[in-house]
Design an enzyme around this catalytic site. Structure first.
Site, PDB file in Angstrom:
ATOM      1  N   GLU A 104     -35.913  74.822   6.676  1.00 24.74           N
ATOM      2  CA  GLU A 104     -36.480  73.487   6.856  1.00 24.74           C
ATOM      3  C   GLU A 104     -37.160  72.946   5.601  1.00 24.74           C
ATOM      4  O   GLU A 104     -37.426  71.758   5.512  1.00 24.74           O
ATOM      5  CB  GLU A 104     -37.471  73.490   8.036  1.00 24.74           C
ATOM      6  CG  GLU A 104     -38.775  74.270   7.836  1.00 24.74           C
ATOM      7  CD  GLU A 104     -38.658  75.778   8.122  1.00 24.74           C
ATOM      8  OE1 GLU A 104     -37.592  76.362   7.835  1.00 24.74           O
ATOM      9  OE2 GLU A 104     -39.634  76.364   8.587  1.00 24.74           O
ATOM     10  N   SER A 143     -56.848  50.144   8.486  1.00 24.93           N
ATOM     11  CA  SER A 143     -57.469  50.536   7.219  1.00 24.93           C
ATOM     12  C   SER A 143     -57.025  49.602   6.109  1.00 24.93           C
ATOM     13  O   SER A 143     -57.562  49.640   5.017  1.00 24.93           O
ATOM     14  CB  SER A 143     -57.043  51.955   6.874  1.00 24.93           C
ATOM     15  OG  SER A 143     -55.660  51.959   6.555  1.00 24.93           O
ATOM     16  N   GLY A 144     -56.021  48.773   6.382  1.00 24.48           N
ATOM     17  CA  GLY A 144     -55.446  47.954   5.316  1.00 24.48           C
ATOM     18  C   GLY A 144     -54.140  48.539   4.830  1.00 24.48           C
ATOM     19  O   GLY A 144     -53.382  47.880   4.139  1.00 24.48           O
ATOM     20  N   GLY A 145     -53.882  49.780   5.192  1.00 24.59           N
ATOM     21  CA  GLY A 145     -52.664  50.439   4.731  1.00 24.59           C
ATOM     22  C   GLY A 145     -51.500  50.262   5.690  1.00 24.59           C
ATOM     23  O   GLY A 145     -51.639  49.670   6.763  1.00 24.59           O
ATOM     24  N   VAL A 146     -50.363  50.799   5.276  1.00 22.50           N
ATOM     25  CA  VAL A 146     -49.134  50.667   6.054  1.00 22.50           C
ATOM     26  C   VAL A 146     -49.241  51.427   7.378  1.00 22.50           C
ATOM     27  O   VAL A 146     -48.850  50.931   8.435  1.00 22.50           O
ATOM     28  CB  VAL A 146     -47.932  51.220   5.237  1.00 22.50           C
ATOM     29  CG1 VAL A 146     -46.652  51.147   6.042  1.00 22.50           C
ATOM     30  CG2 VAL A 146     -47.789  50.457   3.939  1.00 22.50           C
ATOM     31  N   ASP A 147     -49.805  52.634   7.312  1.00 21.03           N
ATOM     32  CA  ASP A 147     -49.785  53.505   8.491  1.00 21.03           C
ATOM     33  C   ASP A 147     -50.510  52.891   9.683  1.00 21.03           C
ATOM     34  O   ASP A 147     -49.989  52.843  10.790  1.00 21.03           O
ATOM     35  CB  ASP A 147     -50.426  54.858   8.166  1.00 21.03           C
ATOM     36  CG  ASP A 147     -49.857  55.464   6.907  1.00 21.03           C
ATOM     37  OD1 ASP A 147     -48.742  55.074   6.529  1.00 21.03           O
ATOM     38  OD2 ASP A 147     -50.531  56.306   6.296  1.00 21.03           O
ATOM     39  N   SER A 148     -51.735  52.445   9.458  1.00 21.99           N
ATOM     40  CA  SER A 148     -52.485  51.917  10.597  1.00 21.99           C
ATOM     41  C   SER A 148     -51.864  50.609  11.086  1.00 21.99           C
ATOM     42  O   SER A 148     -51.881  50.309  12.278  1.00 21.99           O
ATOM     43  CB  SER A 148     -53.967  51.735  10.256  1.00 21.99           C
ATOM     44  OG  SER A 148     -54.123  50.942   9.110  1.00 21.99           O
ATOM     45  N   CYS A 191     -37.222  82.645  10.466  1.00 23.20           N
ATOM     46  CA  CYS A 191     -38.249  83.581  10.009  1.00 23.20           C
ATOM     47  C   CYS A 191     -38.872  84.331  11.198  1.00 23.20           C
ATOM     48  O   CYS A 191     -38.198  85.141  11.818  1.00 23.20           O
ATOM     49  CB  CYS A 191     -39.279  82.849   9.154  1.00 23.20           C
ATOM     50  SG  CYS A 191     -40.288  83.985   8.191  1.00 23.20           S
ATOM     51  N   HIS A 206     -36.544  80.173   5.305  1.00 19.37           N
ATOM     52  CA  HIS A 206     -36.969  78.884   5.872  1.00 19.37           C
ATOM     53  C   HIS A 206     -35.964  77.807   5.464  1.00 19.37           C
ATOM     54  O   HIS A 206     -35.979  77.357   4.335  1.00 19.37           O
ATOM     55  CB  HIS A 206     -38.370  78.523   5.383  1.00 19.37           C
ATOM     56  CG  HIS A 206     -39.440  79.299   6.064  1.00 19.37           C
ATOM     57  ND1 HIS A 206     -40.035  78.891   7.230  1.00 19.37           N
ATOM     58  CD2 HIS A 206     -39.996  80.495   5.761  1.00 19.37           C
ATOM     59  CE1 HIS A 206     -40.918  79.785   7.618  1.00 19.37           C
ATOM     60  NE2 HIS A 206     -40.919  80.765   6.748  1.00 19.37           N
TER      61      HIS A 206
END
Ligand code: XMP
Length: 518
Positions: free
Chosen positions: A176, A228-233, A84, A174
């Site tokens: 992607e 945070s309790g989540g997967v990411d952290s 683009c 685009h």
């Protein structure tokens, strides 16, 4: 930082979807880094990449001062692919011409392949027509010397161009985005057939590269990581621990807005399975007191983000000071919270781990997952040895149940929601549907309805159930449950959870809805 030399540099001109290019390159098994156009020359010299991809941009090449490709990259002889704006700027800098399109092309377009091109190998043949995603106002009106057009679209006779001798390629569309169904294959062709990369780069190497990057960023500094309790952290914390060991202190701020059993799982995973020291701060009262009387979604998010940081700072002081705050921020959080260009953009929600940070925070951020999408974080978590049951958990937002209780958040309402949510998830697991759903949760509405139970009238809360499918959280579709599933769950919830007498199901997709209600 060390890096594989078999890499691709992505020059970012400020497109909202630049990270998707990086993702597609990773999917092709090739290491890539993104550098803003302002620092691309230095990144190019440092990385010595085998190829360069030029991103799109909100700018117009016709504007004075709009971004340009560093001359050193053009002089290097390295293969280049423009997307683009990347196509337009390549044409303009190499002696072609770009004009303001009378009418731009936005959305689906059909292009016709007019000639062979290495990008199309095994994907498209001459004479075929294919759907792509366009989003441009300007267009290339005259090719730069050495280029030939290889595809046309109704709005641009120069939809794809190629210069095989210099190994320069560019598309007006685009490639992607998922709306260009074959786009990922074109990117893989560029990486493998044009740049000659083997495509054997893996998550193990990403892990090694990130570990080196974290060490370089942190030095001998101290890092405090908010779980945070989540997967990411959790994935971020395990990765950072691998990089810097004892320099990391994990703080789990238990805001009391977790689901049933969640806090205990996190504590046991870190202390017992990984032997990572963990400070467990039970701050339920602080959060509930701060949320009392507040009904505005953004104020709730901002308060929770602020209170988190306050508690981190306090813990950081207790452990003798920390220089860095680590967070599991993912790419969708970044683009939905801030504008890439730094200009005024619409804030949809202040994610507590990005936009809600108070200015006063005086620690630098370590965000090793910032360029990843959720499924990539899961793959990294598995690579780091986190249990499948933990890594496969549905995403859970930092502000927790507070944003699933529209209106005022109270302990009583949290408890009602926790009970209903647990039943819903238990039924989803029992039906074997957990892993096919991206995210499922209950929302306790600030609405009461009249019902009849036994011989009596009830006047109680209404609960909404939500379940969506998604690949990255940026778009989502409502999950279609098998016929008898929702009635069964509704009956169980109304029978078993005191305080709820009506259950509804949310069929809204994203967009126009968002996944969470607040
Ligand atoms: P929305 O509601 O914006 O959510 O469609 C997209 C994804 O992000 C999660 N989410 C958050 N995650 N902090 C997080 O870590 C937050 O403040 C936050 N808000 C939403 C949401 O659960 C979904 O997976």
């Amino acid at each position: 930082m060390t890096h594989p030399t078999d890499s691709i540099l992505i020059v970012d001109f400020g497109s909202q979807v630049t990270q998707l290019i990086a993702r597609r390159v990773r999917e092709a098994g090739v290491y890539s880094e993104i550098a803003p156009f302002t620092t691309a020359e230095a990144a190019f010299a440092r990385m010595a990449p085998k190829g360069v991809i030029l991103s799109g941009s909100p700018a117009s090449v016709l504007d004075e001062g709009s971004p340009r490709i560093p001359q050193a990259i053009l002089d290097s002889g390295v293969p280049i692919m423009g997307i683009c704006y990347g196509q337009q700027v390549l044409m303009q800098q190499l002696g072609g011409n770009v004009t303001l399109g009378e009418s731009g092309e936005f959305g689906h377009a059909v292009i016709e392949i007019t000639d062979d091109c290495v990008l199309f190998d095994g994907v498209w043949k001459t004479g075929e027509k294919h759907t792509v995603w366009m989003s441009h106002g300007d267009k290339v009106s005259a090719l730069a010397p050495g280029f030939r057009p290889v595809a046309v679209s109704p709005g641009s006779p120069i939809a794809v161009v190629a210069d095989d001798s210099r190994k320069y390629y560019a598309t007006q569309f685009h490639m992607e985005v998922a709306h260009t169904p074959d786009g990922a294959k074109l990117i893989a062709n560029f990486a493998r057939h044009v740049c000659g990369l083997t495509g054997d780069w893996t998550m193990a190497e990403f892990r090694a590269a990130k570990v080196a990057q974290i060490r370089a960023q942190v030095g001998s500094g101290r890092v405090i990581c908010g779980l945070s309790g989540g997967v990411d952290s959790a994935v971020a914390a395990v990765l950072i621990h691998e990089a810097i060991g004892e320099q990391l202190t994990c703080v789990f701020v238990d805001h009391g807005l977790m689901r049933t059993g969640e806090a205990e799982q996190v504590v046991s995973l870190f202390r017992n399975s990984y032997n990572i020291p963990l400070v467990h701060v039970n701050a339920e009262e602080t959060f509930l007191a701060g949320l009392a009387g507040e009904t505005d979604p953004e104020k709730k998010r901002k308060f929770i983000g602020g209170a988190f940081i306050d508690l981190f700072e306090e813990e950081a002081r207790k452990v003798g000071g920390a220089d860095f705050l680590a967070q599991g921020t993912l790419y969708p959080d970044v683009i939905e919270s801030v504008s890439f260009t730094g200009g005024p953009s619409v804030t949809i929600k202040s994610h507590h781990n990005v936009g809600g940070l108070p200015e006063r925070m005086n620690m630098q951020l370590v965000e090793p997952l910032r360029e990843l999408f959720k499924d990539e974080v899961r793959a990294l978590g598995m690579e780091l040895g986190l249990p499948q049951a933990f890594v496969g958990r549905h995403p859970f937002p930092g502000p927790g149940l507070a944003i699933r209780i529209p209106g005022e958040v109270t302990k009583e309402r949290c408890d009602i929601l926790r009970k209903a949510d647990a039943i819903y998830l238990e039924e989803i697991r029992a039906a074997g549907l957990y892993d096919t759903i991206w995210q499922a949760f209950a929302v306790l509405l600030p609405v009461r309805s009249v019902g009849v139970m036994g011989d009596g009238r009830t006047y109680d809360n209404v609960l909404a159930l939500r379940a969506v499918t998604s690949t990255d959280g940026m778009t989502a579709e409502a999950f279609q449950f098998p016929g008898d599933f929702l009635p069964r769950v509704a009956t169980r919830i109304v029978n078993e959870v005191k305080g709820i007498n009506r259950v509804t199901y949310d069929y809204t997709s994203k967009p126009p809805g968002t996944i969470e209600w607040e």
